[in-house]
Structures are given as C-alpha cells and as structure tokens.
Design a protein around this motif. Structure first.
Motif, PDB file in Angstrom:
ATOM      1  N   GLY A 134       0.803  -1.220   0.000  1.00 35.90           N
ATOM      2  CA  GLY A 134       0.000   0.000   0.000  1.00 35.90           C
ATOM      3  C   GLY A 134       0.830   1.260   0.000  1.00 35.90           C
ATOM      4  O   GLY A 134       0.293   2.365   0.049  1.00 35.90           O
ATOM      5  N   ASP A 135       2.170   1.152  -0.071  1.00 34.54           N
ATOM      6  CA  ASP A 135       3.042   2.322  -0.012  1.00 34.54           C
ATOM      7  C   ASP A 135       3.486   2.696  -1.420  1.00 34.54           C
ATOM      8  O   ASP A 135       4.565   2.313  -1.885  1.00 34.54           O
ATOM      9  CB  ASP A 135       4.247   2.016   0.882  1.00 34.54           C
ATOM     10  N   ARG A 136       2.677   3.481  -2.101  1.00 37.23           N
ATOM     11  CA  ARG A 136       2.963   3.834  -3.495  1.00 37.23           C
ATOM     12  C   ARG A 136       4.169   4.761  -3.607  1.00 37.23           C
ATOM     13  O   ARG A 136       4.913   4.704  -4.587  1.00 37.23           O
ATOM     14  CB  ARG A 136       1.731   4.488  -4.120  1.00 37.23           C
ATOM     15  N   THR A 137       4.358   5.625  -2.612  1.00 39.79           N
ATOM     16  CA  THR A 137       5.485   6.562  -2.659  1.00 39.79           C
ATOM     17  C   THR A 137       6.813   5.816  -2.652  1.00 39.79           C
ATOM     18  O   THR A 137       7.689   6.057  -3.484  1.00 39.79           O
ATOM     19  CB  THR A 137       5.418   7.532  -1.469  1.00 39.79           C
ATOM     20  N   THR A 138       6.978   4.882  -1.699  1.00 33.49           N
ATOM     21  CA  THR A 138       8.210   4.093  -1.626  1.00 33.49           C
ATOM     22  C   THR A 138       8.387   3.253  -2.883  1.00 33.49           C
ATOM     23  O   THR A 138       9.507   3.108  -3.392  1.00 33.49           O
ATOM     24  CB  THR A 138       8.184   3.185  -0.383  1.00 33.49           C
ATOM     25  N   ALA A 139       7.290   2.714  -3.406  1.00 34.42           N
ATOM     26  CA  ALA A 139       7.354   1.906  -4.631  1.00 34.42           C
ATOM     27  C   ALA A 139       7.904   2.738  -5.793  1.00 34.42           C
ATOM     28  O   ALA A 139       8.765   2.280  -6.551  1.00 34.42           O
ATOM     29  CB  ALA A 139       5.972   1.360  -4.972  1.00 34.42           C
ATOM     30  N   ALA A 140       7.429   3.968  -5.920  1.00 35.27           N
ATOM     31  CA  ALA A 140       7.892   4.840  -7.006  1.00 35.27           C
ATOM     32  C   ALA A 140       9.363   5.210  -6.831  1.00 35.27           C
ATOM     33  O   ALA A 140      10.137   5.208  -7.794  1.00 35.27           O
ATOM     34  CB  ALA A 140       7.032   6.101  -7.059  1.00 35.27           C
ATOM     35  N   LEU A 141       9.786   5.510  -5.590  1.00 36.32           N
ATOM     36  CA  LEU A 141      11.181   5.887  -5.332  1.00 36.32           C
ATOM     37  C   LEU A 141      12.140   4.725  -5.612  1.00 36.32           C
ATOM     38  O   LEU A 141      13.226   4.927  -6.160  1.00 36.32           O
ATOM     39  CB  LEU A 141      11.330   6.359  -3.885  1.00 36.32           C
ATOM     40  N   LEU A 142      11.732   3.507  -5.247  1.00 36.60           N
ATOM     41  CA  LEU A 142      12.569   2.337  -5.521  1.00 36.60           C
ATOM     42  C   LEU A 142      12.712   2.103  -7.022  1.00 36.60           C
ATOM     43  O   LEU A 142      13.802   1.769  -7.507  1.00 36.60           O
ATOM     44  CB  LEU A 142      11.968   1.096  -4.853  1.00 36.60           C
ATOM     45  N   PHE A 175      18.944  -0.299 -18.938  1.00 34.49           N
ATOM     46  CA  PHE A 175      17.502  -0.099 -18.791  1.00 34.49           C
ATOM     47  C   PHE A 175      16.810  -1.464 -18.698  1.00 34.49           C
ATOM     48  O   PHE A 175      17.019  -2.338 -19.539  1.00 34.49           O
ATOM     49  CB  PHE A 175      16.943   0.677 -19.984  1.00 34.49           C
ATOM     50  N   VAL A 176      16.004  -1.650 -17.646  1.00 40.10           N
ATOM     51  CA  VAL A 176      15.265  -2.900 -17.438  1.00 40.10           C
ATOM     52  C   VAL A 176      13.780  -2.584 -17.514  1.00 40.10           C
ATOM     53  O   VAL A 176      13.266  -1.760 -16.753  1.00 40.10           O
ATOM     54  CB  VAL A 176      15.612  -3.531 -16.069  1.00 40.10           C
ATOM     55  N   GLU A 177      13.085  -3.240 -18.448  1.00 41.42           N
ATOM     56  CA  GLU A 177      11.694  -2.883 -18.715  1.00 41.42           C
ATOM     57  C   GLU A 177      10.780  -3.130 -17.515  1.00 41.42           C
ATOM     58  O   GLU A 177       9.835  -2.379 -17.272  1.00 41.42           O
ATOM     59  CB  GLU A 177      11.184  -3.663 -19.926  1.00 41.42           C
ATOM     60  N   SER A 178      11.061  -4.168 -16.720  1.00 41.77           N
ATOM     61  CA  SER A 178      10.192  -4.464 -15.583  1.00 41.77           C
ATOM     62  C   SER A 178      10.217  -3.342 -14.548  1.00 41.77           C
ATOM     63  O   SER A 178       9.263  -3.154 -13.797  1.00 41.77           O
ATOM     64  CB  SER A 178      10.604  -5.785 -14.924  1.00 41.77           C
ATOM     65  N   VAL A 179      11.330  -2.584 -14.513  1.00 45.52           N
ATOM     66  CA  VAL A 179      11.395  -1.435 -13.606  1.00 45.52           C
ATOM     67  C   VAL A 179      10.386  -0.379 -14.033  1.00 45.52           C
ATOM     68  O   VAL A 179       9.701   0.230 -13.202  1.00 45.52           O
ATOM     69  CB  VAL A 179      12.822  -0.838 -13.582  1.00 45.52           C
ATOM     70  N   MET A 180      10.296  -0.167 -15.323  1.00 42.82           N
ATOM     71  CA  MET A 180       9.330   0.809 -15.837  1.00 42.82           C
ATOM     72  C   MET A 180       7.904   0.371 -15.527  1.00 42.82           C
ATOM     73  O   MET A 180       7.039   1.194 -15.201  1.00 42.82           O
ATOM     74  CB  MET A 180       9.511   0.958 -17.353  1.00 42.82           C
ATOM     75  N   LEU A 190       2.705   4.765  -9.939  1.00 44.34           N
ATOM     76  CA  LEU A 190       2.130   6.069 -10.266  1.00 44.34           C
ATOM     77  C   LEU A 190       0.708   5.967 -10.808  1.00 44.34           C
ATOM     78  O   LEU A 190       0.006   6.976 -10.908  1.00 44.34           O
ATOM     79  CB  LEU A 190       3.018   6.781 -11.295  1.00 44.34           C
ATOM     80  N   GLY A 191       0.285   4.740 -11.167  1.00 42.90           N
ATOM     81  CA  GLY A 191      -1.058   4.550 -11.712  1.00 42.90           C
ATOM     82  C   GLY A 191      -1.231   5.157 -13.088  1.00 42.90           C
ATOM     83  O   GLY A 191      -2.334   5.560 -13.474  1.00 42.90           O
ATOM     84  N   TYR A 248      -0.992   3.969 -16.264  1.00 42.04           N
ATOM     85  CA  TYR A 248      -1.816   3.268 -17.248  1.00 42.04           C
ATOM     86  C   TYR A 248      -2.898   2.425 -16.587  1.00 42.04           C
ATOM     87  O   TYR A 248      -3.407   1.481 -17.179  1.00 42.04           O
ATOM     88  CB  TYR A 248      -0.934   2.362 -18.124  1.00 42.04           C
ATOM     89  N   ASP A 249      -3.215   2.774 -15.351  1.00 47.27           N
ATOM     90  CA  ASP A 249      -4.208   1.992 -14.615  1.00 47.27           C
ATOM     91  C   ASP A 249      -5.593   2.574 -14.855  1.00 47.27           C
ATOM     92  O   ASP A 249      -5.968   3.584 -14.267  1.00 47.27           O
ATOM     93  CB  ASP A 249      -3.886   2.009 -13.116  1.00 47.27           C
ATOM     94  N   TYR A 250      -6.344   1.958 -15.752  1.00 43.13           N
ATOM     95  CA  TYR A 250      -7.697   2.427 -16.060  1.00 43.13           C
ATOM     96  C   TYR A 250      -8.761   1.566 -15.388  1.00 43.13           C
ATOM     97  O   TYR A 250      -9.937   1.656 -15.705  1.00 43.13           O
ATOM     98  CB  TYR A 250      -7.918   2.445 -17.580  1.00 43.13           C
ATOM     99  N   SER A 251      -8.333   0.702 -14.491  1.00 40.94           N
ATOM    100  CA  SER A 251      -9.295  -0.155 -13.801  1.00 40.94           C
ATOM    101  C   SER A 251     -10.005   0.635 -12.710  1.00 40.94           C
ATOM    102  O   SER A 251      -9.481   1.599 -12.161  1.00 40.94           O
ATOM    103  CB  SER A 251      -8.579  -1.364 -13.185  1.00 40.94           C
ATOM    104  N   SER A 252     -11.212   0.203 -12.403  1.00 42.59           N
ATOM    105  CA  SER A 252     -12.002   0.864 -11.370  1.00 42.59           C
ATOM    106  C   SER A 252     -11.901   0.086 -10.067  1.00 42.59           C
ATOM    107  O   SER A 252     -11.565  -1.085 -10.051  1.00 42.59           O
ATOM    108  CB  SER A 252     -13.464   0.953 -11.809  1.00 42.59           C
ATOM    109  N   GLY A 253     -12.202   0.769  -8.965  1.00 44.47           N
ATOM    110  CA  GLY A 253     -12.230   0.100  -7.678  1.00 44.47           C
ATOM    111  C   GLY A 253     -11.298   0.749  -6.680  1.00 44.47           C
ATOM    112  O   GLY A 253     -10.773   1.837  -6.887  1.00 44.47           O
ATOM    113  N   PHE A 254     -11.100   0.054  -5.558  1.00 46.72           N
ATOM    114  CA  PHE A 254     -10.277   0.561  -4.472  1.00 46.72           C
ATOM    115  C   PHE A 254      -8.814   0.224  -4.747  1.00 46.72           C
ATOM    116  O   PHE A 254      -8.463  -0.931  -4.940  1.00 46.72           O
ATOM    117  CB  PHE A 254     -10.717  -0.053  -3.142  1.00 46.72           C
ATOM    118  N   ARG A 255      -7.969   1.249  -4.757  1.00 45.55           N
ATOM    119  CA  ARG A 255      -6.552   1.090  -5.051  1.00 45.55           C
ATOM    120  C   ARG A 255      -5.711   1.618  -3.896  1.00 45.55           C
ATOM    121  O   ARG A 255      -6.091   2.579  -3.228  1.00 45.55           O
ATOM    122  CB  ARG A 255      -6.178   1.854  -6.336  1.00 45.55           C
ATOM    123  N   THR A 256      -4.553   0.993  -3.682  1.00 47.65           N
ATOM    124  CA  THR A 256      -3.674   1.449  -2.606  1.00 47.65           C
ATOM    125  C   THR A 256      -3.322   2.911  -2.803  1.00 47.65           C
ATOM    126  O   THR A 256      -2.984   3.337  -3.909  1.00 47.65           O
ATOM    127  CB  THR A 256      -2.381   0.624  -2.591  1.00 47.65           C
TER     128      THR A 256
END
Length: 711
Positions: free
Chosen positions: A251-259, A275-280, A287-288, A290-298
């Motif tokens: 649920g920690d999106r900030t730390t996920a983005a910094l890593l 450059f490693v694509e999985s990092v992108m 950052l969400g 390309y996340d176009y899904s609906s619902g509750f997100r961290t």
C-alpha cells in the motif's frame, strides 16, 4: 531430559524466539537464529545425544505474518517448541504480544525452559515482571533469572557478543556444562586448523605456478569487468523492481515509485546502468499511469511508532483527513490511548492528543474513545481532563466534560454519551457539550457502551451481572432504563433502526453462539445463525440483511426470515469484514482484500497483499482503511472510477478460451496489444487487436527462444 530424548519427541522447533520487532532486538534475534540452526555438534557429543544439529528455530518474521490477538499459528509454534528464548530490552516488556508468548510458554513447559538474553539496560529496566516475580504461599516473591548478557556500547558489538556467547544458550539447550562444550569446540577447531595447514602446504606449490597463468588472464578479466558490472547493475535493477512491487502491495505507493526510480538510468543518452523494462512497469504501477481499472486502489500507508494492542480509524465526512486511535498495553493491566489526525492528501500530521488510561478489563472490540464530527473539523476525545472537543486545524478547545472510558455519538450527532466505569456513571451531552443527564450505574456490574438508535431516543449497553446477562436500554432524555435478559454475554451490539437490535450472544451452557435480532419494544427475537464455532463479527446492510463470516465463507442473511440470501467462498480464511453504505470490505489470511457492492453482489475489485493478513477498520463509497496485525501500519485505499469514452474495457476471460494463471503488461504498437502470460511453468505472449481486443495469436517464450519478458 537428554538431547536424544528431546529430538525423538514430536516437537517441531528447538526453540521459539520471543522478541520485539525492529532495531537491535530484531538484529539479535536474526543472529541467534543463525547461530543455533547452523551449529553442528562436536562428534563425541553428537554420538552421545544422537543428533547432529539442534534443529529448527521459530522466529515469526520468517515463519508467518499473523492474525488476531496471539494467533493460533503462534500458539501452535509455542506448543511445538522445546525452549523459549526471550530477548530483553527496555522496549520488550511493553509489548503485550511478547508478554502473552511468555505466559503461554510457562503455562505449557514451566520457567526452567526459558532462556533469557539481556541486550540492553539493567535487569530491572528490561526484564518483564512475569520473569522476575512468582507467587509463593500467597505472596509475591522477587527472583532474578540467569541471563546471557550480550550488552555493549554499540549494536555491532552486541551482535559480536551474541556470536561469542552462543555456547551459553547452546550448552543449556543441550543439557551440558558450558566449559565442557567450549573445550570440545576448541578441540574440534584445532583438528580443523591442522587439516587446513596440510592442505595449505600442498597448495603453496600449486599457487606459485598458478600466479603466472593468472597474470596472463588478468588482461582478459579487466576487459570483461565492464560487462560484469553491467550485469550486476541489471540484477540490482531486477531486485529493486521486486522491492517496488512489494511496497506497492503493502500500500506504499510513494516508496514503490522511489525504488523504481532508483533502478532507472539517470541519463538515457549515456546510461550509467542498463535499462530494465520491468522497472518501468513497477514505476507506472506505483504512479497509476496506465491503470484504467475501477475500484479501491492502494493510496497511502500511515506508520505509527510502535505496535499496538488495538488500532481504530475513521475517515472524515469531507474525506480530507483520517483519525487513528491507538491502544497500547502497559503494566497494571492498563491501556494507554492516543489519537492522531492525519491529512489524506499529503499524510501530514495535523494534531495528536493523549487520551485517558483505561483498564483493559473494560475494553471490548467496539470500544471507542474519540470521534470526528460530520463538520470534519471537530474532534471529540476522552483526555486526562475529561471529554474534550477541539478544532483539529486551529487547536481551539470548544468544550469540556467529565472523565470517561468510552464514547459514542448518535447518528444525528445531537447526543453524546460517555461512561466512567471507575465511578460507575453514564453521562449525556448535547451537540454543544452541555451535560443533559447523568445516570449512576454503580460499579458492581460490568457494562459496555454499545450504540444509540436512529432517532437518538435510546442508548443500549451490554450488561454482565451476577446471575444475569443481557442488554440495558436507557432513555436519553429521562434516564429510564429497561433490562432485556439474554442468558448470555452480548457482543457487537448495534441498532438496525429505532427499535431493532442486532448482536452476537454467547450461550455458555449450550456452548453455542447466536446472531440475534431483537425488537426492543416487543422483545420478539429472531435467530439468524446458531453456531458451535466463534462468530467474530456481524454487520448490517441497507438490504434489511446482515453479513457474517466463518472460515473461508461470508454469508448474507435476511433479518426477517433468517434465510441465507447470498454466500461466497474465498481461497483462504476470512479475517475481517466491514459494511457501510452497502459497500462491503473483506480481508483474508493471505493478505488479499475484496470489495463488494452488496446491492448487486458484484465484486468491485480485489487487491493482492504481501501475504500478511490485514484487518478492515472502516469503509465508505470512496475510501477503505485497514491495519496490520501489529497495529502499526494503517493502509488506506482510494476508490477510482474511470468513465472515459476513449478507454475500452473488456474481460479477457470472454475472449480467451483457456485462461492462464497470470497476465503481464508488455507493450503496444498502436493497433495491436501484446500481453505476457504465465500458466504453470509455461510463459508466453498473446497479441490482441487494440480496437476490439479480439485475440490475434500467440506463442510461448520457449518457442521464441526468449528466457523472460524483459528480452
């Protein structure tokens, strides 16, 4: 009991390590874990004991992420452990979970099989009372347990002392004399050195010849070094991407983005790392983008300083702030309480207040000591000076009232009710803080403040008296009371409307639990569930139904007919449920969270966790929040709904005949979309038309001669 008899027993673990998570406590726990599991007995001792190693150690950071209270998994591990190793610091004795671990182990195996390790502080500062006080002939006698002392001036030296002093706890576990074990270890070391010396003599001649060859190869090695470093950096990026995904699942999106950013090259023209694509993919997930899904997100994680006995939360009506109540178990069976108010926008702490201490015997799962009013700025709390109302933004005190233990507010917020169990009084206030009524309940019986009905005319309390258990209804204006006998303790009591009450009743004589709906006026009752297992929670919906869970299933039952209208089974056991405004939040043992619309019974969405079970605290149409087992981390989910006409949404299971275990986002060329998939050990790609998402074809990675999706 000798070593052979011990290892021939049914015990799964040699020892259970009881410690406070984090800091030097955890570092010492990890080191002791390694020292014991890696230790191989000297040959003569091994033959005498019939074992070569001591066996496995249970340390909960490795063995599990837990459930509720002292979980059954931990209890089972304690039952399956021959020894208890207690790591004592000044912080250790403040942990209710650690105290319960000691208490349960002593109850099973006694004090003789407890090994104490003193990490910091003096014994009177760090040893818990349960290890220093025993009852003899009706009197408390002080004792000081023998401890392995590893104290030092720095954490590095403490860990070093653990290595040096390991034979003290190893000798005790093996029922051997410490000096004898040390001597045998020296003899073994001496033999090893002699054997090594002979090998070295032979090796010297070989080494001289090898040096010349190595000098020739050195030039080649320097050439390959740059390639090797690039491969190392690539591997590091893969690990950072994994950690970023773990942080996102926490649920920690900030730390996920910094890593993820740390794993990307800073300069794409002259990249200092590959450059490693999985990092992108990890970065866009955090950052969400390309996340176009609906619902509750961290959305956010709020971390408190220490683990708690319990934690409660409330989202403000304007959805700008979150209020968190924390309960910490202390000496004398008391709970220290504190309330925090954080911004939901930037996580900043707006205010915090100490609450009055509460005797743990008065505490229940429904206990509340703070409330955020619907104006989203007025905080009510029970402080050391009594009931207090304060503006969370300015700190201005609005009014004060009497001291109390529990607090509830009516749905219309026109009645505030508090209890003072020490004095045995119930106090009523209006919205302005004026005391309108007080009732003397007395101190002979045990009361629990439960709920106020829809029109604010009645308050209900659960009562346990000598020879009688049930509910007490009081008129909020006159104080006139009515006792409803239930022949069993009533928990989770709440009003469905003005007169109908719903609660869980424990029938100790029949050893049954019931979910009961009772009309407060006619006293007519309807049993929604009769169970010989624990019913932990029940929630009402807007559909004139109630929801409860057992094992892997949740059930929705009609409160009039008692018939089950809907049930659903999950892959693992349900831990908690919460229902508000017909939105139902469910958490499971595996860390998975589910969100349902109870009107349509449709799954809004589900969220993967990190394998650790969380507990739902609050939910509404837009937000959900839950806590971890330790009560330290509050995870907030925010609901997002996309209705962009440019976004095409389609269930892949409708167009793919044989659905895989997992899909991966790969790339898009504009008119085509490529997705990766995994099914068992097989991995491959599937291509779809981007206009209507119809499948165009696919192939396995093996047939394409690729090892992974990053290629």
């Amino acid at each position: 009991m000798n070593g052979k008899e011990w290892r021939n027993g049914m015990s799964k673990y040699a020892a259970f390590i009881s410690y406070r998570h984090g800091g030097i406590d955890e570092k010492v726990a990890i080191q002791i874990h390694k020292e014991i599991e890696r230790y191989r007995l000297p040959e003569k001792i091994a033959k005498a004991k019939g074992i070569k190693t001591l066996g496995k150690i249970f340390r909960d950071a490795e063995e599990l992420r837990a459930a509720s209270n002292l979980s059954e998994i931990i209890r089972e591990a304690i039952r399956e452990s021959e020894w208890l190793i207690v790591l004592c610091t000044r912080r250790y004795k403040d942990s209710v979970w650690c105290m319960e671990e000691i208490e349960y182990f002593i109850e099973l195996r006694g004090r003789d099989r407890v090994i104490v390790v003193l990490i910091e502080g003096e014994p009177n500062e760090s040893f818990p009372k349960i290890l220093t006080e025993i009852e003899q002939d009706g009197e408390i006698v002080h004792i000081e347990p023998l401890a392995v002392d590893v104290r030092a001036d720095s954490e590095k030296e403490i860990v070093k002392n653990v290595k040096n002093e390991k034979f003290r706890f190893l000798a005790r576990m093996l029922d051997l004399d410490y000096d004898d074990l040390r001597q045998r270890q020296r003899e073994r070391k001496k033999k090893q050195i002699m054997a090594m010396a002979s090998v070295i003599c032979v090796s010297v001649g070989i080494f001289v010849g090898t040096v010349m060859l190595k000098n020739i190869e050195l030039e080649k090695a320097y050439t390959a070094l740059d390639d090797s470093m690039q491969q190392t950096l690539r591997g590091q990026s893969y690990y950072l991407a994994e950690y970023a995904s773990e942080a996102y699942n926490d649920g920690d999106r900030t730390t996920a983005a910094l890593l993820a950013l740390e794993a990307l090259p800073q300069n794409l023209k002259e990249p200092e790392r590959p450059f490693v694509e999985s990092v992108m993919q990890s970065l866009t997930q955090a950052l969400g983008v390309y996340d176009y899904s609906s619902g509750f997100r961290t959305d956010k994680v709020y971390s408190l300083e220490e683990e708690a006995y319990d934690t409660k939360a409330q989202i403000s009506a304007d959805e700008q702030v979150i209020m968190i109540e924390k309960y910490v178990y202390t000496a004398g069976n008391m709970l220290q309480r504190k309330v925090y108010v954080y911004s939901l926008q930037d996580k900043s702490l707006l205010c915090q207040y100490n609450l009055s201490e509460m005797n743990r015997s008065y505490y229940t799962a429904s206990t509340k000591s703070a409330y955020l009013m619907k104006d989203s700025k007025t905080l009510l709390y029970l402080g050391s000076n009594g009931l207090t109302a304060v503006d969370i933004y300015t700190g201005e005190k609005l009014f004060q009232g009497n001291a109390g233990d529990e607090l509830i507010v009516s749905r219309q917020e026109d009645v505030i009710v508090t209890t003072d169990y020490t004095k045995g009084f119930l106090y009523f206030y209006d919205a302005a803080g004026e005391e309108t009524l007080n009732c003397n309940l007395g101190t002979e019986n045990k009361y629990t403040l439960c709920d106020v009905n829809a029109d604010s005319s009645s308050v209900v309390l659960s009562v346990i008296a000598e020879g009688a258990e049930g509910l007490m209804l009081l008129d909020t204006k006159t104080g006139e009371s009515t006792f409803v006998n239930q022949s069993g303790e009533c928990k989770n009591v709440f009003f469905i409307d003005n007169t109908q009450l719903c609660f869980i009743r424990e029938d100790t004589e029949e050893d049954l639990k019931h979910i009961v709906v009772c009309d407060a006026e006619s006293l007519a009752e309807n049993y929604l569930c009769d169970a010989n297992w624990e019913i932990r929670d029940v929630c009402a919906t807007k559909n004139n139904t109630c929801v409860y869970f057992h094992g892997k299933k949740i059930y929705e039952v009609d409160i009039v007919t008692g018939k089950i209208k809907w049930e659903h089974e999950f892959s693992t056991s349900v831990l908690s449920i919460e229902v508000t405004d017909n939105i139902c939040g469910i958490t499971c043992n595996d860390g998975q969270s589910y969100f349902y619309d109870m009107g349509t019974k449709e799954l809004i969405n589900s969220m993967e966790g990190n394998g650790e079970g969380f507990y739902m605290l609050a939910i509404n149409e837009d937000y959900a929040c839950m806590r971890d087992y330790w009560g330290q981390n509050i995870r907030v989910y925010k609901r997002q709904d996309y209705e962009n006409e440019d976004v095409v949404s389609k269930d892949i299971s409708d167009v793919v005949v044989d659905n895989p275990d997992k899909w991966y986002t790969c790339s898009s060329s504009g008119d085509k979309i490529m997705l990766g998939y995994q099914k068992g050990m097989e991995r491959g790609i599937q291509i779809f038309d981007s206009e209507n998402l119809s499948p165009l074809g696919g192939q396995t990675l093996e047939n394409l001669e690729y090892s992974n999706f990053d290629n």
